[in-house]
Design an enzyme around this catalytic site. Structure first.
Site, short mmCIF file in Angstrom:
data_model
loop_
_atom_site.label_atom_id
_atom_site.label_comp_id
_atom_site.label_asym_id
_atom_site.label_seq_id
_atom_site.Cartn_x
_atom_site.Cartn_y
_atom_site.Cartn_z
N ASN A 1 4.46 31.73 -39.51
CA ASN A 1 5.29 30.53 -39.50
C ASN A 1 5.11 29.81 -38.16
OD1 ASN A 1 7.46 31.38 -37.57
ND2 ASN A 1 7.73 32.97 -39.12
N ARG A 2 5.76 28.68 -38.01
CA ARG A 2 5.49 27.80 -36.86
C ARG A 2 6.28 28.13 -35.59
NH1 ARG A 2 2.35 23.77 -38.76
NH2 ARG A 2 2.58 23.27 -40.98
#
Ligand code: C5P
Length: 224
Positions: A30-31
């Site tokens: 994920n970011r």
């Protein structure tokens, strides 16, 4: 001492994303950059706390003067957190992957020529915050979670507070427009049984500093 309000306090912090391997060369991620969690670790250490930072894979450097345990998966993060406890305070700022791949392939998955993509079997990962929150032996006196949401921020944060048995939830809106994920600024709301505190947009280092001040105030005047 006034300048080291957390001296003698042990703090465990999670930060960054987790990576969930699919095969030897691929993973689900994920970011999360780890900027907010790492900034909190740094601020807590500057306030005199004994800090253990459990970090997922990030590209930012380890904060100075802190024990950093590097992990890849949610499972490994849970184990590292358990190993780091007991503590007075735990702050779960990591963006832990909700799902891992059921059986990691030992070899790189290849196209089989059929034109059909492979199916990924996912399994739910352990919830680190909820696991610690519900464990009377491991649970620190002050347990803080984060809630990164793109909608229904307060409702979701409040439900996490009770469901995961956290004392405070730091809620932030991570819709793409805000640029919070990966960025240097953050706008948060602190949700607790006392109500909701809205903080203005701040640098992540300032959010960290304020959070550490709030933690110090909690320990210097515990609720009745
Ligand atoms: O449910 P959600 O992932 O939004 O919950 C956010 C909070 O729960 C964060 O504090 C996050 O670090 C923690 N969490 C966790 N383990 C998970 C999922 C979330 O500790 N598997």
């Amino acid at each position: 001492p006034i300048d080291k309000p957390l001296s003698g306090r042990r703090v465990v912090i999670t930060s960054g994303p987790t990576h969930e391997p699919i095969d030897p060369v691929r993973y689900i991620a994920n970011r999360s950059s780890g900027k907010q969690g790492h900034a909190i670790a740094q601020a807590a250490a500057e306030a005199g706390a004994d800090v253990i930072l459990v970090s997922g894979p990030v590209t930012i450097p380890d904060p100075q003067g802190i024990t950093v345990v590097h992990v890849e998966t949610a499972k490994a993060m849970l184990q590292a957190v358990k190993n780091a406890l007991p503590a007075d305070i735990a702050i779960m700022a990591a963006a832990v992957a909700d799902w891992g791949v059921a059986a990691e392939d030992g070899h790189k998955i290849k196209k089989d020529g059929s034109g059909k993509p492979p199916a990924l079997d996912l399994i739910e990962n352990p919830d680190i915050l909820a696991t610690i929150g519900h464990n009377d032996t491991l649970r620190p006196m002050l347990l803080i979670g984060f809630a990164a949401e793109t909608q229904n921020l307060l409702e979701n944060a409040t439900s996490k507070l009770t469901r995961k048995r956290a004392d405070w939830i730091v809620a932030n809106n991570v819709s793409a427009e805000g640029g919070i994920m990966g960025g240097d600024k953050n706008t948060v709301r602190i949700v607790s049984s006392e109500g909701v505190e809205d903080w203005p947009q701040l640098d992540k280092t300032e959010v960290a500093g304020r959070l550490v001040e709030k933690i110090a105030a909690f320990f210097n005047s515990p609720p009745h």
